[in-house]
Design a protein around this motif. Sequence first.
Motif, PDB file in Angstrom:
ATOM      1  N   ARG A  33       0.673  -1.353  -0.416  1.00 53.64           N
ATOM      2  CA  ARG A  33       0.210   0.295  -0.102  1.00 53.64           C
ATOM      3  C   ARG A  33       0.679   1.349   0.173  1.00 53.64           C
ATOM      4  O   ARG A  33       0.557   2.102  -0.659  1.00 53.64           O
ATOM      5  CB  ARG A  33      -0.547  -0.080   1.626  1.00 53.64           C
ATOM      6  CG  ARG A  33      -1.981   1.171   1.378  1.00 53.64           C
ATOM      7  CD  ARG A  33      -3.214   0.786   2.239  1.00 53.64           C
ATOM      8  NE  ARG A  33      -4.477  -0.042   2.390  1.00 53.64           N
ATOM      9  CZ  ARG A  33      -4.329  -1.267   2.837  1.00 53.64           C
ATOM     10  NH1 ARG A  33      -3.714  -0.925   4.234  1.00 53.64           N
ATOM     11  NH2 ARG A  33      -5.007  -1.915   2.932  1.00 53.64           N
ATOM     12  N   LEU A 542       1.329   0.872 -13.414  1.00 52.67           N
ATOM     13  CA  LEU A 542       1.512   2.205 -14.367  1.00 52.67           C
ATOM     14  C   LEU A 542       0.085   2.775 -12.975  1.00 52.67           C
ATOM     15  O   LEU A 542      -0.417   4.050 -12.960  1.00 52.67           O
ATOM     16  CB  LEU A 542       1.300   2.999 -14.762  1.00 52.67           C
ATOM     17  CG  LEU A 542       1.783   4.605 -15.113  1.00 52.67           C
ATOM     18  CD1 LEU A 542       3.138   4.608 -14.460  1.00 52.67           C
ATOM     19  CD2 LEU A 542       2.284   4.524 -16.779  1.00 52.67           C
ATOM     20  N   PHE A 543      -1.329   1.417 -13.252  1.00 57.75           N
ATOM     21  CA  PHE A 543      -2.236   2.834 -12.140  1.00 57.75           C
ATOM     22  C   PHE A 543      -1.931   2.394 -10.949  1.00 57.75           C
ATOM     23  O   PHE A 543      -1.969   3.230 -10.054  1.00 57.75           O
ATOM     24  CB  PHE A 543      -2.790   1.325 -12.491  1.00 57.75           C
ATOM     25  CG  PHE A 543      -4.502   2.252 -11.906  1.00 57.75           C
ATOM     26  CD1 PHE A 543      -5.574   2.406 -13.025  1.00 57.75           C
ATOM     27  CD2 PHE A 543      -4.969   1.581 -10.678  1.00 57.75           C
ATOM     28  CE1 PHE A 543      -6.760   2.958 -12.183  1.00 57.75           C
ATOM     29  CE2 PHE A 543      -6.019   1.849  -9.820  1.00 57.75           C
ATOM     30  CZ  PHE A 543      -7.720   1.943 -10.785  1.00 57.75           C
ATOM     31  N   GLU A 544      -1.094   0.855 -10.424  1.00 55.00           N
ATOM     32  CA  GLU A 544      -1.321   1.696  -8.676  1.00 55.00           C
ATOM     33  C   GLU A 544      -0.077   2.093  -8.268  1.00 55.00           C
ATOM     34  O   GLU A 544      -0.607   2.723  -7.637  1.00 55.00           O
ATOM     35  CB  GLU A 544      -1.357  -0.063  -8.698  1.00 55.00           C
ATOM     36  CG  GLU A 544      -0.640  -0.117  -7.352  1.00 55.00           C
ATOM     37  CD  GLU A 544       0.110  -1.852  -6.639  1.00 55.00           C
ATOM     38  OE1 GLU A 544       0.015  -2.711  -7.779  1.00 55.00           O
ATOM     39  OE2 GLU A 544      -0.401  -2.580  -5.475  1.00 55.00           O
ATOM     40  N   SER A 546       0.811   4.975  -9.697  1.00 59.37           N
ATOM     41  CA  SER A 546       0.165   6.130  -9.665  1.00 59.37           C
ATOM     42  C   SER A 546      -0.802   6.519  -7.779  1.00 59.37           C
ATOM     43  O   SER A 546       0.075   7.662  -7.925  1.00 59.37           O
ATOM     44  CB  SER A 546      -0.553   6.589 -10.836  1.00 59.37           C
ATOM     45  OG  SER A 546      -1.403   7.361 -10.710  1.00 59.37           O
ATOM     46  N   LYS A 547      -1.439   5.314  -8.003  1.00 56.31           N
ATOM     47  CA  LYS A 547      -2.022   5.803  -6.658  1.00 56.31           C
ATOM     48  C   LYS A 547      -1.359   5.276  -5.356  1.00 56.31           C
ATOM     49  O   LYS A 547      -1.625   5.772  -4.676  1.00 56.31           O
ATOM     50  CB  LYS A 547      -3.294   4.587  -6.953  1.00 56.31           C
ATOM     51  CG  LYS A 547      -3.862   4.364  -8.036  1.00 56.31           C
ATOM     52  CD  LYS A 547      -5.608   5.569  -7.737  1.00 56.31           C
ATOM     53  CE  LYS A 547      -6.227   6.011  -9.039  1.00 56.31           C
ATOM     54  NZ  LYS A 547      -6.440   6.411  -9.129  1.00 56.31           N
ATOM     55  N   ARG A 551      -1.815   8.259  -3.070  1.00 53.88           N
ATOM     56  CA  ARG A 551      -1.730   7.780  -1.781  1.00 53.88           C
ATOM     57  C   ARG A 551      -1.108   8.674  -0.636  1.00 53.88           C
ATOM     58  O   ARG A 551      -0.837   9.316  -0.050  1.00 53.88           O
ATOM     59  CB  ARG A 551      -1.690   6.640  -1.273  1.00 53.88           C
ATOM     60  CG  ARG A 551      -2.283   6.449   0.108  1.00 53.88           C
ATOM     61  CD  ARG A 551      -2.041   4.550  -0.158  1.00 53.88           C
ATOM     62  NE  ARG A 551      -2.932   4.448  -0.921  1.00 53.88           N
ATOM     63  CZ  ARG A 551      -2.603   2.969  -1.793  1.00 53.88           C
ATOM     64  NH1 ARG A 551      -2.292   2.387  -1.786  1.00 53.88           N
ATOM     65  NH2 ARG A 551      -4.597   3.125  -2.370  1.00 53.88           N
ATOM     66  N   GLU A 622     -10.902   6.432  -1.696  1.00 55.28           N
ATOM     67  CA  GLU A 622     -10.226   6.269  -3.131  1.00 55.28           C
ATOM     68  C   GLU A 622      -8.803   5.635  -3.017  1.00 55.28           C
ATOM     69  O   GLU A 622      -8.548   5.026  -3.164  1.00 55.28           O
ATOM     70  CB  GLU A 622     -10.716   7.444  -5.483  1.00 55.28           C
ATOM     71  CG  GLU A 622     -10.607   6.235  -5.505  1.00 55.28           C
ATOM     72  CD  GLU A 622      -9.011   6.991  -6.447  1.00 55.28           C
ATOM     73  OE1 GLU A 622      -9.153   8.129  -6.905  1.00 55.28           O
ATOM     74  OE2 GLU A 622      -8.509   6.678  -6.566  1.00 55.28           O
ATOM     75  N   LEU A 623      -8.796   6.359  -2.656  1.00 52.93           N
ATOM     76  CA  LEU A 623      -7.205   6.297  -1.965  1.00 52.93           C
ATOM     77  C   LEU A 623      -6.559   5.096  -1.280  1.00 52.93           C
ATOM     78  O   LEU A 623      -5.532   5.053  -0.923  1.00 52.93           O
ATOM     79  CB  LEU A 623      -5.821   7.884  -1.625  1.00 52.93           C
ATOM     80  CG  LEU A 623      -6.054   7.682  -3.077  1.00 52.93           C
ATOM     81  CD1 LEU A 623      -5.469   9.773  -2.385  1.00 52.93           C
ATOM     82  CD2 LEU A 623      -5.450   7.687  -4.324  1.00 52.93           C
ATOM     83  N   ASP A 624      -7.932   4.587  -0.939  1.00 53.30           N
ATOM     84  CA  ASP A 624      -7.652   4.364   0.313  1.00 53.30           C
ATOM     85  C   ASP A 624      -7.626   4.543   1.724  1.00 53.30           C
ATOM     86  O   ASP A 624      -7.006   3.502   2.695  1.00 53.30           O
ATOM     87  CB  ASP A 624      -6.421   2.106   0.399  1.00 53.30           C
ATOM     88  CG  ASP A 624      -7.334   0.995   0.823  1.00 53.30           C
ATOM     89  OD1 ASP A 624      -8.382   1.029   1.573  1.00 53.30           O
ATOM     90  OD2 ASP A 624      -6.397   0.471   0.516  1.00 53.30           O
TER      91      ASP A 624
END
Lengths: 640, 640
Positions: A33, A542-544, A546-547, A551, A622-624
């Motif tokens: 995470r 790249l999705f993860e 970037s998040k 975060r 959305e960002l956990d």
Amino acid sequence: MTMPNGYSGKILRVDLTRLSSEVEEPGEIFYRRYWGGKGFAGHLLLKEQSAGTDPLSPDNLLILATGVMTGSNLPAMPRFTVCSRSPLTGCFGESEAGGWWGPELKFAGFDAVVVKGCAERPVYLWIRDGQVEIRDASRIWGLDTVDAQDAIREELGDRRIRVAAIGPAGERLVRYACILNEGKHANGRNGMGAVMGSKRLKAIAVRGTKPPKPFDPEEVHRLARWYAAEYLNNPTTRILYEAGTPGLLSGLQASGMLPTRNFRSGSFEGAESIGWDAYRQEIFAGPRGCFGCPIRCKREARVEGRYTIDPRYGGPEYETLGAFGSACAVSDLRAIAKANEMCNRFGLDTISTGITIAFAMECFENGLLGIEELDGIELRFGNADAMLAMVERIARREGIGDLLAEGSARAAAQIGRGADRFAMQVKGQELPLHEPRGKPAVGLGYAVSDIGADHLLAVHDPGLQMRESAILKVMAPLGVLEPIDTLDLGPRKVRAFYYAESIFAFWKAAGVCNFGYAPRVAIPFEKFISMARAVTGWDTDLFEISKVGERAINMSHAFNLREGIRRRDDRLPERFFEPLPDGRLQGTALSRQEYEEAVTLLYQMKGWDPTTGFPTRGKLAELDLDWVADLLCSAGVTAW
Amino acid sequence: MTMPNGYSGKILRVDLTRLSSEVEEPGEIFYRRYWGGKGFAGHLLLKEQSAGTDPLSPDNLLILATGVMTGSNLPAMPRFTVCSRSPLTGCFGESEAGGWWGPELKFAGFDAVVVKGCAERPVYLWIRDGQVEIRDASRIWGLDTVDAQDAIREELGDRRIRVAAIGPAGERLVRYACILNEGKHANGRNGMGAVMGSKRLKAIAVRGTKPPKPFDPEEVHRLARWYAAEYLNNPTTRILYEAGTPGLLSGLQASGMLPTRNFRSGSFEGAESIGWDAYRQEIFAGPRGCFGCPIRCKREARVEGRYTIDPRYGGPEYETLGAFGSACAVSDLRAIAKANEMCNRFGLDTISTGITIAFAMECFENGLLGIEELDGIELRFGNADAMLAMVERIARREGIGDLLAEGSARAAAQIGRGADRFAMQVKGQELPLHEPRGKPAVGLGYAVSDIGADHLLAVHDPGLQMRESAILKVMAPLGVLEPIDTLDLGPRKVRAFYYAESIFAFWKAAGVCNFGYAPRVAIPFEKFISMARAVTGWDTDLFEISKVGERAINMSHAFNLREGIRRRDDRLPERFFEPLPDGRLQGTALSRQEYEEAVTLLYQMKGWDPTTGFPTRGKLAELDLDWVADLLCSAGVTAW
């Protein structure tokens, strides 16, 4: 035990008040995470530290964190981050460094060290293969950084120990004191050295013999070979290899964006004397680098005579050439190299030191500081010896140095009479050497940066890079499909900035050097993703990534909100809305309206209220980061 | 000419008023920004169509668009989308279909067909290898869908022509008339057949011999072989292969979420008679599929006797079994198969037809419709013959059928006296056969869907899938790292929904069948990305793909805002906030507070104002949709 995915799984907690330590194992999901660095630190500083904690009090946590990629056998992944509440800005504090210390910590079995409390007498930490010892540092307190390092190596009888140490400036709580490893790799910004000094922690010495195993060692090996075959074919990496960051100076001068005389101008008449050609001929002693990196962008310098330097402290990088050179209008390369050596010796951030002195020079020239206040020193632009005298005074907090050790913003407030217009700072931190009028996205980055003015927030200027089709191709997986003009600060530039900012925040979390992988270096994201997968075994993309970056940004932003920081603090110095007086960009100024619109757009892209800066609960979820929403809510700084 | 990257580069424009056509070549960046389907259509409907256009007027554009992946030699990529302003919902209208028509259009040299205007007399389009002809359809007007198809094939002397046609229902402007190809592949929802009928366009016949080349044919071949070796090892794909969607029915009954008696209950006493076991033994005549797909999830049925069906119209899928079976409390599988055949023959959406009849049944049983208003038919739950009589009346707009042809929302408004509480619809479109009380994320999807209640918006229920660790692994690249309870509708479920929604919108744009690639099928995203790269040659990834999906969603959302749609229209029928009366989920209801909070969170995640639904200018700019922000601004529906 070595973990088969790039991290050790252990975080070391040290309490200097109680002289105790413990080990925490937060589990794989925590690592995936947050990935490390700023990600770990944001989590800890929000969860464990109260709002309003005095940065120089025992309660302020000092976190030294590697990332999941740090120390892997891939190029340009040596980095670690130091985080804390910053004594310079009062904001989330963060500063990365390369070198060898980060990998060594991981080889010693820890991904991060979290220090709280304050020792009664000076101490240092000795971490070796899963063990930690809090040792007396009375004998080394007061020593310069490399002397402290050498003394510790000698005391412990191992020349291969890596030491992150503060110098006299950190001990004296200079607000922009830094931490150095190997005398030349600095966690430079945000005054992390002062936090360390406030805890009476002189140094952290580490020695490790058990690198975490990558998930897929063969693939790591294959990708490292690919990189080694590729990096000299790439123009940016090649310049860094051949000239290091000093290679950038002449291009900035030619473009009219070399910050000169405290950013009054973008063109320095002495630029030729301090550029790479002069550097190579006059002071260059060879390239130096970091763990596992073939680029070796650091320079070693050798100067004899009036400004003799100790080569153990390295040579100046671009930022330092700019800060002590063009910004102070000093064209004597040897004097700049001496200023660099003194900063590394005393443990001072070269950027904040140089720009604070440039501020004082402008104050002096405008009659806001008199010669008597300056201890009799005629602190004019171009006066190299006056500048060096100031560096020493700042490190020791002697005379005027005691005021300047507070940083330009506090000094300006003390001086009054409009001195703040000469303080080139955002949120209390001095500007790096990039001219916002020539690189408006860098200006935007300075302004919105959670840690005060910083140049490692995103691509230096996505537009600047877009001119090369190869770079455009690298940005395409982010959906940036068309070139954007360099001087543009419209929606498309803001969008490119927003995307790049998340990726850069990820590099910082993961322990990756942006010189080795950032878009402008034209290493395809795809390759980096393959590397991340090979090291971690996670099917990331790249999705993860970037998040993860976003975060981390939202956690540090939440920290700042809790400290009362608002959009009004995202403020560039007035100077940049006035036209440049000379050089290639003569007459160019930032448009205030365009700039304010850009900040609003960026806030909206981030899901932050453009007036208050409060993130929506939805964005945090959305960002956990539901827990951050709850935390902000109970801190009363949001209204959901 | 064939393009080396999955698309032909040409969009065909036809004006039926002027009987003219032209070809547009919007360039590679257009294709990469929008990818096809809903992406193309959103762009065109916003840019070229005025707000308030009557859906059944000549000015309403009818767009049939493939995606960049449609027709590639990879499995499960046969799909195309029809978009227009919907006569059923007044919103952005959209409906996808599989089959062969989409690939054939592309092989004929066009990625999309955009039809405007209205012919004076019935016509059909004949598109063959880059040429188009507008032909007289007087002879085939009035024919059932397959008869029309066969007549065209005969007239043109080519049995291999693919025909997308409307039936009598589309000609009569039934608001949920559909478009069929091969008599069983329906662009079912949103009344796209009525739009076609309003233009007097009976059919579009296509024949193409030049498939676009993929960028990397060898890699495409390798990946297709990988898929072929894999799909039977995967439980979900295997069920679809073995039983098709009818295989889902018994599990839903067992879980207490088989919509029964117009969603009054989740448990149907006749479920066993209409499930896959009965289907296989009684009416199954073999599997059927779409272009290039080994799964072949479609069923062919054979029924003789009282409910004899024409096998050319295929057998019922799960949605149809639910709509005409449990929702109407009809347990005679043959009667359901007949209803399916009639819908496909007449060109009616089986979901809206079945649920509108179930609505009428409930109205009848509650005394809101009398037997005289029902043309003497006793329209009770369970009365199969009454149901079939209604299907025919609706298609022909005869008697009560004329009212029901308007859809349940309009019919309820006409009936009055609280009939709207029996209309199981969102934004005017009837609910698919998934019980929101058992799959709350599907309920959320129904409510917020831009096209009215729709079940292809996201993973059916991310939570439902999370129980299998393999699925969790597939969701991990989206950062969804931990399981979420099925009945949960908290922030973590909303987040998973938000992420999946973007990916699903991308599948729809690109021409990809979610049965073949969606997360619950456990095909790793990584594999799909490799496929997209091999077809297009673009260095794309999950980040870009997710943004393409979000871009499409924001365009259709902007279209709706312009038409006056607001958050208040994201409204689930009241029934779902009342407890289920029986079955495994007896006593379960949606919590109104949790549901409202979920919508708010989702809006915030999307960057939309949770009260008005207006996106921020920044969010639109982030999606490269500045032009949409300008457009909304000048339409006066936002206040920036």
